[in-house]
Design a protein around this motif. Structure first.
Motif, PDB file in Angstrom:
ATOM      1  N   ASN A 138       2.235   7.322  -5.545  1.00 33.41           N
ATOM      2  CA  ASN A 138       1.387   8.492  -5.455  1.00 33.41           C
ATOM      3  C   ASN A 138       0.798   8.865  -6.802  1.00 33.41           C
ATOM      4  O   ASN A 138       1.016   8.213  -7.817  1.00 33.41           O
ATOM      5  N   SER A 168      -5.315   2.855   2.106  1.00 31.97           N
ATOM      6  CA  SER A 168      -4.439   2.182   1.162  1.00 31.97           C
ATOM      7  C   SER A 168      -4.260   0.708   1.505  1.00 31.97           C
ATOM      8  O   SER A 168      -4.154  -0.138   0.609  1.00 31.97           O
ATOM      9  N   ARG A 213      -4.357   2.838  -8.660  1.00 26.59           N
ATOM     10  CA  ARG A 213      -5.048   3.946  -7.967  1.00 26.59           C
ATOM     11  C   ARG A 213      -6.530   3.641  -7.834  1.00 26.59           C
ATOM     12  O   ARG A 213      -7.168   3.181  -8.782  1.00 26.59           O
ATOM     13  N   PRO A 246       0.826  -1.211   0.000  1.00 22.97           N
ATOM     14  CA  PRO A 246       0.000   0.000   0.000  1.00 22.97           C
ATOM     15  C   PRO A 246       0.855   1.254   0.000  1.00 22.97           C
ATOM     16  O   PRO A 246       1.994   1.253   0.485  1.00 22.97           O
ATOM     17  N   SER A 265      -6.741   6.317  -3.097  1.00 26.77           N
ATOM     18  CA  SER A 265      -5.738   5.444  -2.478  1.00 26.77           C
ATOM     19  C   SER A 265      -4.821   4.873  -3.548  1.00 26.77           C
ATOM     20  O   SER A 265      -5.207   4.743  -4.709  1.00 26.77           O
ATOM     21  N   ALA A 314      -1.601   1.805  -4.371  1.00 33.94           N
ATOM     22  CA  ALA A 314      -0.868   0.597  -3.984  1.00 33.94           C
ATOM     23  C   ALA A 314       0.040   0.214  -5.141  1.00 33.94           C
ATOM     24  O   ALA A 314      -0.275   0.475  -6.305  1.00 33.94           O
TER      25      ALA A 314
END
Length: 334
Positions: free
Chosen positions: A286, A110, A169, A103, A185, A187
């Motif tokens: 991100n 996440s 995402r 995550p 979120s 991962a």
């Protein structure tokens, strides 16, 4: 059939490989000769299937008025499978693979998304006759998972799933937000092949940080609660490998070292930075780096940003119905 894919290149490759076997020194290198013979077998099978299917189509064209819809659909399915089999031409495509999920920043959100991805890949395996085992799983503090490593076994497992490596995402109304606000979120997914051949990689013991601890009792398939979990960090590359599925601490360490050697070997062979990054635990998970978005709110969409594959049924995708997306991306990214 020539408009679908060109089998002539496969015939050329097959001819070159067969010529190699005529060299008197061919069998001196057992490992190399076995790889070549295996490749010849695989290519011969594809070419034979192509020729057989071409003959079947030609026969059906002569009886076109008698062909029903089921027979046409059957032919289309055979053509699709044969076409995509030609894309499994990478050195490791036919191997089993390790699929890791980590995550991103965002805590519980996440971690929950990471578990959603884990469930998606497990259900994909169940639907498509792949076997799997969880060799490491660390639960999130409140929900979801902090880290998981799934070993997936089956023909072309790596070739089919290798393009899943990258940042994923999720956009949804958070089930953990009492105000029902929309959250994003992230991962990361890392997919590497399981190379079974002996790998000649020297590892300096001083470069390793080895932690032994109590398994988190993650539950699920093939995970045992024990005191034998092992995590190895290779300090120069920051590659982390953790294993907990065996009850023996020694066995878990052996598996972890084999996976580490596997990753270091691939890192050494890597031709570009993208592959190198996929072998490491990604610290930058991100916005802006994602390969795929799963949007549940304010509209429904799954979009792969590399190939522009789209689905308006994200719930179905998260239920493991991803084979069409995998095949589409396989063709688009090959």
């Amino acid at each position: 059939m020539g408009g679908l894919f060109d089998v002539s290149n496969l015939n050329k490759e097959l001819t070159i490989l067969k010529e190699k076997t005529l060299n008197p020194d061919f069998y001196n290198d057992i490992n190399n000769s076995m790889q070549v013979l295996t490749k010849i077998s695989e290519l011969s099978k594809i070419v034979n299937e192509y020729n057989s299917l071409e003959n079947e189509i030609n026969d059906d064209l002569e009886l076109i008025d008698l062909i029903n819809d089921d027979e046409i659909n059957s032919l289309e399915d055979k053509i699709l499978v044969l076409e995509y089999n030609t894309f499994f031409s990478g050195s490791y495509d036919n191997l089993n693979c390790y699929l890791e999920i980590h995550p991103g920043a965002g805590g519980t959100e996440s971690c929950d998304f990471a578990e959603m991805l884990l469930n998606m890949y497990q259900k994909f395996c169940d639907k498509n006759s792949f076997k799997y085992e969880i060799i490491y799983l660390q639960k999130g503090e409140e929900a979801g998972v902090k880290s998981v490593n799934l070993k997936i076994l089956g023909k072309n497992a790596y070739g089919l799933l290798k393009n899943e490596s990258g940042i994923h995402r999720l956009v949804r109304i958070s089930p953990f937000d009492s105000n029902k606000r929309r959250h994003t979120s992230f991962a990361s997914v890392n997919v590497t092949p399981e190379i079974k051949d002996n790998i000649e990689i020297e590892i300096n013991e001083n470069d390793l940080k080895i932690d032994v601890y109590h398994s988190s009792g993650a539950g699920g398939q093939s995970v045992n609660t024990s005191n034998s979990a092992v995590r190895i960090t290779h300090l120069p590359t920051k590659i982390v490998v953790a294993v907990q599925n065996e009850r023996s601490q020694l066995r878990n360490k052996e598996i972890a070292m084999q996976i580490l050697k596997n990753k270091l070997y691939l890192l050494e062979l890597a031709k570009n930075e993208n592959m190198k990054d996929s072998l490491k635990n990604n610290d930058s998970i991100n916005f802006g780096s994602q390969i795929r978005s799963y949007i549940l709110e304010p509209y429904k969409l799954v979009k792969d940003h590399r190939t522009n594959f789209e689905s308006n049924d994200p719930e179905s995708v998260l239920e493991g119905n991803i084979i069409n997306m995998l095949l589409f991306n396989l063709k688009g990214l090959t």
